[in-house]
Design a protein around this motif. Structure first.
Motif, PDB file in Angstrom:
ATOM      1  N   SER A  26       0.822  -1.214   0.000  1.00  0.00           N
ATOM      2  CA  SER A  26       0.000   0.000   0.000  1.00  0.00           C
ATOM      3  C   SER A  26       0.852   1.258   0.000  1.00  0.00           C
ATOM      4  O   SER A  26       0.536   2.237  -0.678  1.00  0.00           O
ATOM      5  CB  SER A  26      -0.922  -0.010   1.226  1.00  0.00           C
ATOM      6  N   VAL A  27       1.940   1.239   0.737  1.00  0.00           N
ATOM      7  CA  VAL A  27       2.802   2.416   0.829  1.00  0.00           C
ATOM      8  C   VAL A  27       3.453   2.712  -0.518  1.00  0.00           C
ATOM      9  O   VAL A  27       3.558   3.874  -0.941  1.00  0.00           O
ATOM     10  CB  VAL A  27       3.864   2.216   1.922  1.00  0.00           C
ATOM     11  N   PHE A  28       3.901   1.662  -1.238  1.00  0.00           N
ATOM     12  CA  PHE A  28       4.611   1.845  -2.505  1.00  0.00           C
ATOM     13  C   PHE A  28       3.706   1.612  -3.719  1.00  0.00           C
ATOM     14  O   PHE A  28       4.216   1.418  -4.821  1.00  0.00           O
ATOM     15  CB  PHE A  28       5.803   0.902  -2.580  1.00  0.00           C
ATOM     16  N   SER A  29       2.411   1.650  -3.537  1.00  0.00           N
ATOM     17  CA  SER A  29       1.494   1.440  -4.650  1.00  0.00           C
ATOM     18  C   SER A  29       1.681   2.511  -5.720  1.00  0.00           C
ATOM     19  O   SER A  29       1.959   3.676  -5.413  1.00  0.00           O
ATOM     20  CB  SER A  29       0.048   1.449  -4.144  1.00  0.00           C
ATOM     21  N   ASP A  30       1.544   2.118  -6.984  1.00  0.00           N
ATOM     22  CA  ASP A  30       1.756   3.061  -8.084  1.00  0.00           C
ATOM     23  C   ASP A  30       0.688   4.144  -8.132  1.00  0.00           C
ATOM     24  O   ASP A  30       0.972   5.296  -8.474  1.00  0.00           O
ATOM     25  CB  ASP A  30       1.774   2.316  -9.419  1.00  0.00           C
ATOM     26  N   SER A  31      -0.547   3.791  -7.793  1.00  0.00           N
ATOM     27  CA  SER A  31      -1.655   4.728  -7.987  1.00  0.00           C
ATOM     28  C   SER A  31      -2.029   5.509  -6.732  1.00  0.00           C
ATOM     29  O   SER A  31      -2.316   6.703  -6.810  1.00  0.00           O
ATOM     30  CB  SER A  31      -2.895   3.967  -8.495  1.00  0.00           C
ATOM     31  N   PHE A  32      -2.033   4.859  -5.568  1.00  0.00           N
ATOM     32  CA  PHE A  32      -2.487   5.555  -4.357  1.00  0.00           C
ATOM     33  C   PHE A  32      -1.509   5.371  -3.194  1.00  0.00           C
ATOM     34  O   PHE A  32      -1.889   5.540  -2.033  1.00  0.00           O
ATOM     35  CB  PHE A  32      -3.873   5.041  -3.942  1.00  0.00           C
ATOM     36  N   GLY A  33      -0.261   5.068  -3.468  1.00  0.00           N
ATOM     37  CA  GLY A  33       0.711   4.845  -2.408  1.00  0.00           C
ATOM     38  C   GLY A  33       1.109   6.124  -1.696  1.00  0.00           C
ATOM     39  O   GLY A  33       1.100   7.222  -2.268  1.00  0.00           O
ATOM     40  N   LEU A  34       1.483   5.978  -0.435  1.00  0.00           N
ATOM     41  CA  LEU A  34       1.881   7.146   0.355  1.00  0.00           C
ATOM     42  C   LEU A  34       3.182   7.761  -0.162  1.00  0.00           C
ATOM     43  O   LEU A  34       3.361   8.980  -0.110  1.00  0.00           O
ATOM     44  CB  LEU A  34       2.049   6.725   1.820  1.00  0.00           C
ATOM     45  N   VAL A  35       4.092   6.925  -0.654  1.00  0.00           N
ATOM     46  CA  VAL A  35       5.365   7.452  -1.148  1.00  0.00           C
ATOM     47  C   VAL A  35       5.141   8.331  -2.369  1.00  0.00           C
ATOM     48  O   VAL A  35       5.682   9.447  -2.465  1.00  0.00           O
ATOM     49  CB  VAL A  35       6.330   6.294  -1.466  1.00  0.00           C
ATOM     50  N   ASN A  36       4.325   7.865  -3.323  1.00  0.00           N
ATOM     51  CA  ASN A  36       4.048   8.672  -4.505  1.00  0.00           C
ATOM     52  C   ASN A  36       3.240   9.923  -4.161  1.00  0.00           C
ATOM     53  O   ASN A  36       3.399  10.974  -4.803  1.00  0.00           O
ATOM     54  CB  ASN A  36       3.303   7.842  -5.552  1.00  0.00           C
ATOM     55  N   SER A  37       2.384   9.827  -3.153  1.00  0.00           N
ATOM     56  CA  SER A  37       1.640  11.021  -2.724  1.00  0.00           C
ATOM     57  C   SER A  37       2.593  12.067  -2.159  1.00  0.00           C
ATOM     58  O   SER A  37       2.442  13.267  -2.430  1.00  0.00           O
ATOM     59  CB  SER A  37       0.596  10.630  -1.673  1.00  0.00           C
ATOM     60  N   ALA A  38       3.593  11.600  -1.384  1.00  0.00           N
ATOM     61  CA  ALA A  38       4.583  12.529  -0.846  1.00  0.00           C
ATOM     62  C   ALA A  38       5.428  13.131  -1.960  1.00  0.00           C
ATOM     63  O   ALA A  38       5.744  14.336  -1.932  1.00  0.00           O
ATOM     64  CB  ALA A  38       5.461  11.813   0.171  1.00  0.00           C
ATOM     65  N   LEU A  39       5.800  12.326  -2.964  1.00  0.00           N
ATOM     66  CA  LEU A  39       6.585  12.845  -4.076  1.00  0.00           C
ATOM     67  C   LEU A  39       5.796  13.876  -4.881  1.00  0.00           C
ATOM     68  O   LEU A  39       6.341  14.899  -5.314  1.00  0.00           O
ATOM     69  CB  LEU A  39       7.024  11.688  -4.990  1.00  0.00           C
ATOM     70  N   THR A  40       4.511  13.614  -5.063  1.00  0.00           N
ATOM     71  CA  THR A  40       3.668  14.565  -5.792  1.00  0.00           C
ATOM     72  C   THR A  40       3.548  15.882  -5.032  1.00  0.00           C
ATOM     73  O   THR A  40       3.579  16.965  -5.623  1.00  0.00           O
ATOM     74  CB  THR A  40       2.277  13.961  -6.020  1.00  0.00           C
ATOM     75  N   ALA A  41       3.425  15.801  -3.714  1.00  0.00           N
ATOM     76  CA  ALA A  41       3.333  17.016  -2.908  1.00  0.00           C
ATOM     77  C   ALA A  41       4.612  17.835  -2.973  1.00  0.00           C
ATOM     78  O   ALA A  41       4.579  19.066  -2.846  1.00  0.00           O
ATOM     79  CB  ALA A  41       3.016  16.649  -1.456  1.00  0.00           C
ATOM     80  N   LEU A  42       5.732  17.169  -3.199  1.00  0.00           N
ATOM     81  CA  LEU A  42       7.011  17.860  -3.308  1.00  0.00           C
ATOM     82  C   LEU A  42       7.310  18.312  -4.732  1.00  0.00           C
ATOM     83  O   LEU A  42       8.380  18.887  -4.988  1.00  0.00           O
ATOM     84  CB  LEU A  42       8.149  16.958  -2.813  1.00  0.00           C
ATOM     85  N   GLY A  43       6.400  18.022  -5.656  1.00  0.00           N
ATOM     86  CA  GLY A  43       6.607  18.420  -7.038  1.00  0.00           C
ATOM     87  C   GLY A  43       7.469  17.469  -7.835  1.00  0.00           C
ATOM     88  O   GLY A  43       7.985  17.848  -8.900  1.00  0.00           O
ATOM     89  N   VAL A  44       7.627  16.254  -7.364  1.00  0.00           N
ATOM     90  CA  VAL A  44       8.440  15.243  -8.046  1.00  0.00           C
ATOM     91  C   VAL A  44       7.509  14.260  -8.750  1.00  0.00           C
ATOM     92  O   VAL A  44       6.417  13.948  -8.250  1.00  0.00           O
ATOM     93  CB  VAL A  44       9.350  14.508  -7.039  1.00  0.00           C
TER      94      VAL A  44
END
Length: 332
Positions: A146-164
């Protein structure tokens, strides 16, 4: 007439000097002792020695688990050498092992060094760092999925919030390997830190005191004193981590399934062996893969053993080395 009395030592016969032995107890008199240790050897024979011997035999056969066992000689090993999927599994396993072992052991050593200092709530930190090792691997794999999920993972959400840009962690070659390596690091860092901490507690405190008197800082103490004295313990953790890394199975199997994810990027040696034996029902080839893994692990074990033999020194030599170093003076 002179009367001469000579005495013989107890337990010896006159003239020969041989030790007088009592009557030998019959073998059947030891049956309580043999009966007490028999369950271990019986269980080892059934669940340990017999499966090992039978797997060696199966590696020279072609058997689906039900039909007649067909002896094929070295055909399974010949196919293994030319099997690209097997070598892909070997490459994946080595890459994941390298990505996980180096940072894991370094973090474990740093944590052990910090826990060895005079800090508050030391026992609570030890329990917290060791807790991931006793956590259910299945539950942990679900959480990491769940944390590293491509679509709704927390890691990708954090990267998106940082502009990555988002990273396809579970659908790209390197993303899968990094995710599995992070799982291994999270689980085994605390375990190795406890081992390092036990080794640190065996180092005499006067060495640290003399180092600080000579002006050594924390980094110099860590690099010049702690690491050299912990070298045998470090090499032990390298050996155990290597064996564990080569035997990696649960993390990729639960996280990615039996196919190892996209392009089989998470297909490890043991997962490939499991697929061949228990999915394809090719027990002969599965046994050959298992013994190939044993040979690979043996090679790594021999390399580490040579490192231990050539580089390990006794504690007195290490203390003399540190004394000679500190006498030259160490600046912060």
């Amino acid at each position: 007439m002179t009367l001469s009395l000579t005495t013989q030592p107890a337990g010896r016969t006159a003239g020969t000097g041989a030790v007088a032995r009592g009557p030998r107890r019959p073998l059947r008199s030891f049956w309580p002792q043999y009966l007490a240790v028999a369950p271990f050897y019986l269980l080892f024979l059934i669940f340990g020695l017999f499966p090992i011997g039978f797997s060696i035999y199966l590696s020279f056969t072609d058997w689906d688990g039900i039909g007649k066992i067909k002896f094929v000689g070295l055909a399974q090993y010949q196919y293994l050498i030319s099997d690209p999927r097997f070598w892909n599994a070997v490459g994946n396993t080595l890459v994941i092992w390298l990505l996980a072992t180096v940072p894991m052991l370094f973090l474990a050593l740093v944590l052990a060094f910090l826990l060895h200092q005079n800090i508050r709530f030391k026992s609570a930190y030890r329990v917290a760092y060791f807790l991931p090792n006793v956590t259910s691997m299945v539950a942990m794999a679900i959480v990491f999925g769940s944390v590293f999920s491509d679509s709704f993972g927390l890691v990708n959400s954090a990267l998106t919030a940082l502009g990555v840009n988002e990273v396809p962690w579970l659908s790209s070659n390197w993303g899968i390997k990094i995710t599995i390596a992070v799982m291994v690091i999270w689980r085994w860092t605390g375990y190795n830190a406890i081992i390092y901490l036990a080794g640190l507690q065996a180092i005499p405190t006067e060495l640290y005191e003399s180092a600080r008197v000579d002006g050594a800082g924390n980094w110099h103490i860590f690099s010049k004193l702690t690491v050299p004295l912990l070298r045998p313990v470090i090499l032990f953790t390298v050996i155990t981590s290597t064996i564990g890394g080569l035997s990696l199975f649960t993390e990729p199997q639960v996280l990615l399934g039996n196919n190892g994810g996209t392009d089989e990027a998470g297909m490890t040696i043991v997962l490939y062996q499991y697929n061949q034996a228990f999915t394809q029902f090719d027990f002969g080839y599965g046994s050959a893969i298992a013994w190939a893994l044993f040979i690979i692990a043996l090679v790594f074990a021999v390399i580490n053993w040579r490192l231990v033999r050539e580089r390990s020194t006794d504690s007195s030599s290490q203390r003399r080395l540190w004394t000679a170093t500190t006498r030259k003076g160490i600046t912060r």
